[in-house]
Structure formats: structure tokens, C-alpha cells
Design an enzyme around this catalytic site. Structure first.
Site, mmCIF file in Angstrom:
data_model
loop_
_atom_site.group_PDB
_atom_site.id
_atom_site.type_symbol
_atom_site.label_atom_id
_atom_site.label_comp_id
_atom_site.label_asym_id
_atom_site.label_seq_id
_atom_site.Cartn_x
_atom_site.Cartn_y
_atom_site.Cartn_z
ATOM 1 N N SER A 131 0.864 -1.186 0.000
ATOM 2 C CA SER A 131 0.000 0.000 0.000
ATOM 3 C C SER A 131 0.894 1.227 0.000
ATOM 4 O O SER A 131 2.062 1.156 0.412
ATOM 5 C CB SER A 131 -0.871 0.000 1.256
ATOM 6 O OG SER A 131 -1.555 1.227 1.366
ATOM 7 N N TYR A 162 -2.113 -0.699 10.473
ATOM 8 C CA TYR A 162 -2.128 -0.955 9.022
ATOM 9 C C TYR A 162 -0.851 -0.408 8.372
ATOM 10 O O TYR A 162 -0.168 -1.105 7.617
ATOM 11 C CB TYR A 162 -3.370 -0.317 8.390
ATOM 12 C CG TYR A 162 -3.491 -0.576 6.912
ATOM 13 C CD1 TYR A 162 -3.729 -1.869 6.444
ATOM 14 C CD2 TYR A 162 -3.365 0.440 5.974
ATOM 15 C CE1 TYR A 162 -3.838 -2.134 5.076
ATOM 16 C CE2 TYR A 162 -3.482 0.198 4.611
ATOM 17 C CZ TYR A 162 -3.711 -1.087 4.173
ATOM 18 O OH TYR A 162 -3.816 -1.339 2.828
HETATM 19 N N1 LIG Z 1 -8.736 -1.035 -1.180
HETATM 20 C C1 LIG Z 1 -7.730 -0.175 -1.049
HETATM 21 O O1 LIG Z 1 -7.912 1.057 -1.066
HETATM 22 C C2 LIG Z 1 -6.322 -0.678 -0.871
HETATM 23 C C3 LIG Z 1 -5.293 0.262 -0.911
HETATM 24 C C4 LIG Z 1 -3.993 -0.185 -0.749
HETATM 25 C C5 LIG Z 1 -3.719 -1.517 -0.590
HETATM 26 N N2 LIG Z 1 -4.741 -2.420 -0.558
HETATM 27 C C6 LIG Z 1 -4.401 -3.813 -0.357
HETATM 28 O O2 LIG Z 1 -4.969 -4.596 -1.378
HETATM 29 C C7 LIG Z 1 -5.228 -5.910 -0.897
HETATM 30 C C8 LIG Z 1 -6.667 -6.304 -1.225
HETATM 31 O O3 LIG Z 1 -7.508 -5.400 -0.540
HETATM 32 P P1 LIG Z 1 -9.028 -5.149 -0.956
HETATM 33 O O4 LIG Z 1 -9.230 -3.689 -0.835
HETATM 34 O O5 LIG Z 1 -9.352 -5.833 -2.201
HETATM 35 O O6 LIG Z 1 -9.769 -5.808 0.293
HETATM 36 P P2 LIG Z 1 -10.972 -6.848 0.432
HETATM 37 O O7 LIG Z 1 -12.010 -6.581 -0.569
HETATM 38 O O8 LIG Z 1 -11.318 -6.834 1.872
HETATM 39 O O9 LIG Z 1 -10.256 -8.226 0.068
HETATM 40 C C9 LIG Z 1 -9.323 -8.808 0.921
HETATM 41 C C10 LIG Z 1 -9.047 -10.209 0.423
HETATM 42 O O10 LIG Z 1 -8.070 -10.805 1.284
HETATM 43 C C11 LIG Z 1 -8.559 -12.059 1.728
HETATM 44 N N3 LIG Z 1 -8.058 -12.320 3.062
HETATM 45 C C12 LIG Z 1 -8.056 -11.502 4.148
HETATM 46 N N4 LIG Z 1 -7.519 -12.111 5.207
HETATM 47 C C13 LIG Z 1 -7.157 -13.342 4.783
HETATM 48 C C14 LIG Z 1 -6.544 -14.455 5.400
HETATM 49 N N5 LIG Z 1 -6.176 -14.439 6.707
HETATM 50 N N6 LIG Z 1 -6.328 -15.568 4.672
HETATM 51 C C15 LIG Z 1 -6.683 -15.615 3.367
HETATM 52 N N7 LIG Z 1 -7.261 -14.604 2.719
HETATM 53 C C16 LIG Z 1 -7.490 -13.482 3.422
HETATM 54 C C17 LIG Z 1 -10.080 -11.935 1.681
HETATM 55 O O11 LIG Z 1 -10.663 -13.202 1.465
HETATM 56 P P3 LIG Z 1 -11.549 -14.015 2.542
HETATM 57 O O12 LIG Z 1 -12.401 -13.020 3.241
HETATM 58 O O13 LIG Z 1 -12.285 -14.997 1.696
HETATM 59 O O14 LIG Z 1 -10.534 -14.646 3.417
HETATM 60 C C18 LIG Z 1 -10.272 -11.086 0.436
HETATM 61 O O15 LIG Z 1 -10.284 -11.897 -0.719
HETATM 62 C C19 LIG Z 1 -4.933 -5.877 0.603
HETATM 63 O O16 LIG Z 1 -3.642 -6.393 0.836
HETATM 64 C C20 LIG Z 1 -4.985 -4.401 0.925
HETATM 65 O O17 LIG Z 1 -4.217 -4.034 2.048
HETATM 66 C C21 LIG Z 1 -6.036 -2.031 -0.696
#
Ligand SMILES: NC(=O)c1ccc[n+]([C@@H]2O[C@H](COP(=O)([O-])OP(=O)(O)OC[C@H]3O[C@@H](n4cnc5c(N)ncnc54)[C@H](OP(=O)(O)O)[C@@H]3O)[C@@H](O)[C@H]2O)c1
Length: 266
Positions: free
Chosen positions: A144, A157
Site C-alpha cells: 500500500s 495498518y
Molecule cells: N482497497 C484499497 O484502497 C487498498 C489500498 C492499498 C492496498 N490495498 C491492499 O490490497 C489488498 C486487497 O484489498 P481489498 O481492498 O481488495 O480488500 P478486500 O475486498 O477486503 O479483500 C481482501 C481479500 O483478502 C482475503 N483475506 C483476508 N484475510 C485473509 C486471510 N487471513 N487468509 C486468506 N485470505 C485473506 C479476503 O478473502 P476471505 O475473506 O475470503 O478470506 C479477500 O479476498 C490488501 O492487501 C490491501 O491491504 C487495498
């Protein structure tokens, strides 16, 4: 440039059940790649598989569980060669300073850092096996840009993503001699279930589909660092390079406003 994804490629994707990971999965399936898809929710992976025309291997796992990952490691080896791993599973838990809990920091670190480190252990033998066959191999870690500025409430975070970026860049140094490339993805705000719960303004918010396209485009170019959207990441870079005293005053003022808003909404 990279030849990966130029023709059908087998890859491991964690966090494939929601948000950015799901959008990446859908876009890559559209291009005909084979995805070994991981997340904790098996039914969500099965739903992806039902649309995946036989191109999805259902590999549910909690990435903080070594026994779950041992099972996935077997699935990765059965599906050799696996040339690409996109380690995207992550969480974002904010701290309430008036009710300080170290467990919030622990949860972020466990999922984002320790879970990713265990995932690397599960996939590294497969990437090494691909290299032995003379194939390109790449490890992608979704971090991130949030940690480039000390945002209030993001102690857990931000610390986890700072650690994760260091981890990935250090791995890049160690894996270079084996020819395994490491890419760090540093998104700004992306609209997903993770950010839907945010109660503060998210400048330059983009869709998960847009984020997925930017990630895939960067991977096809063989980029080591993929950062987007540029307007946001440049702004953070500039802010993060100001003298520390100015950063501290700005960060404290932003945190004060946020905490005030929180209190007013109670
Ligand atoms: N959205 C943003 O603005 C943003 C910005 C910067 C970085 N990111 C990064 O991008 C990545 C994806 O985020 P997102 O925004 O798409 O979030 P999201 O919609 O909440 O998706 C998170 C994913 O991670 C999986 N997950 C979480 N904990 C897990 C665990 N212990 N074991 C296996 N799978 C796990 C969840 O699957 P299950 O629930 O099925 O386990 C889900 O598929 C993350 O690393 C986040 O920090 C996001």
C-alpha cells in the site's frame, strides 16, 4: 517487458474472493490464464470457479495458518509450472486511540506480514521449479502507499504495509541471483469492501476493476514497482518528503479532525 501473461500462465492469487483480488482474477480469467485461487471463503472461490470455464483451482486457506498453506503448497506443485504468485490477501484495521488496543496492530501484522511471509514459503519451491525449467518467474506482493505518510488511526495498518514493502524489496535483492523477480504493488484508495467501511474522505478513489487493469498492465511491462493512481502517490511522495516537523504538524491536525468527526458521530 515480460513474457509472463503474454500466453496462458498458471498463477497463484491470494485474496481472490473480494475487491482488488477478485477483479484481478476476473480479468485474468478473461485472458485465459489458470488461477489457483485462495481466500478463506471457499464458497466465494467456488463462485469464481463457476464462471472460470475450468480455469480455477479452488484452494481455500487462511494465509495465517501454516497447515492450510501446506495443503495449498501441494496444489501449487500439482499444477506446475506456477510462474506467478500474486500475494494480495490483506486486512485493514484502524486503531481507536481513546481505546488503544495492541491487538489491532497484531491483527494487521499477522495477516499482512506474517501471512504473506508464510505464503512465500508455500510458493517459493514452485517458482524455483519454474526457473529450473528456464521459465520466467515472478512474485508479486500487494502492499500500500498508506505508510508513506503517518496517518492517524493507521498505526497498525501502516506499520504492517511498511514492513511488507521492506520484506518484498529485501526478497527482491536475495532472489535476484535466482532470476525470480519481485514486484511491489502500492495502491492508493480503491473502492472495495475493505474501504467501504471508511468514514473519511478518500481522494482519487478508483474502482477495483481499474486497479486490476493497472496491476496487470504493470506486470506485463515487467515492472518492479506498480504505484497508482499517480496523482495520489505523487502527492503522498511530496508530503512524505517534507521536513519532519511539518509532517508532524499536518498529521496531528488531520488526526485531530478525524478523531473529532468520530466523536461527533457517536
Ligand atoms: N482497497 C484499497 O484502497 C487498498 C489500498 C492499498 C492496498 N490495498 C491492499 O490490497 C489488498 C486487497 O484489498 P481489498 O481492498 O481488495 O480488500 P478486500 O475486498 O477486503 O479483500 C481482501 C481479500 O483478502 C482475503 N483475506 C483476508 N484475510 C485473509 C486471510 N487471513 N487468509 C486468506 N485470505 C485473506 C479476503 O478473502 P476471505 O475473506 O475470503 O478470506 C479477500 O479476498 C490488501 O492487501 C490491501 O491491504 C487495498
Amino acid at each position: 517487458m515480460s513474457n509472463l501473461l503474454a500466453s496462458p500462465t498458471t498463477l497463484w492469487l491470494t485474496g481472490a474472493t473480494s475487491g482488488i483480488g477478485k477483479a484481478v482474477a476476473e480479468a485474468l480469467l478473461e485472458e485465459g490464464h489458470h488461477i489457483i485461487a485462495t481466500g478463506r471463503r471457499k464458497e466465494a472461490i467456488e463462485e469464481l470457479a463457476s464462471k472460470g470455464k475450468g480455469k480455477v483451482t479452488v484452494a481455500p486457506a487462511d494465509t495465517t495458518s501454516t497447515s492450510d498453506l501446506e495443503r495449498v503448497r501441494g496444489q501449487l506443485e500439482e499444477n506446475a509450472p506456477v510462474q506467478l504468485a500474486i500475494l494480495n490477501a490483506g486486512t485493514c484495521e484502524y486503531l481507536e486511540i481513546s481505546d488503544y488496543r495492541a491487538s489491532v496492530v497484531e491483527k494487521n501484522i499477522m495477516t499482512n506480514v506474517v501471512g504473506t511471509a508464510h505464503s512465500v514459503e508455500a510458493v517459493l519451491p514452485s517458482l524455483r521449479a519454474a526457473r529450473k525449467k528456464g521459465l520466467e518467474a515472478r512474485l508479486v506482493i500487494v502492499s500500500s502507499s498508506a505508510w508513506w505518510f503517518p496517518f492517524g488511526r493507521a498505526e497498525g495498518y501502516g506499520a504492517s504495509k511498511a514492513a511488507l514493502t521492506y520484506f518484498a524489496q529485501s526478497l527482491r535483492a536475495d532472489l535476484a541471483r535466482e532470476g525470480i523477480d519481485v514486484t511491489v504493488v502500492s495502491p492508493g484508495f480503491v473502492k472495495t469492501p475493505l474501504t467501504d467501511k471508511n468514514d473519511f474522505p478518500m481522494p482519487f478513489l478508483i474502482s477495483a476493476e481499474d486497479a486490476a487493469q493497472r496491476i496487470i498492465k504493470g506486470l506485463k511491462k515487467g515492472k518492479a514497482e506498480i504505484q497508482f493512481p499517480k496523482r495520489f502517490t505523487w502527492m503522498l511522495r511530496v508530503l512524505g518528503n517534507l521536513p519532519q516537523g511539518i509532517i508532524d504538524r499536518m498529521a496531528a491536525s488531520m488526526a485531530r479532525d478525524q478523531n473529532q468527526q468520530q466523536e461527533n458521530s457517536r
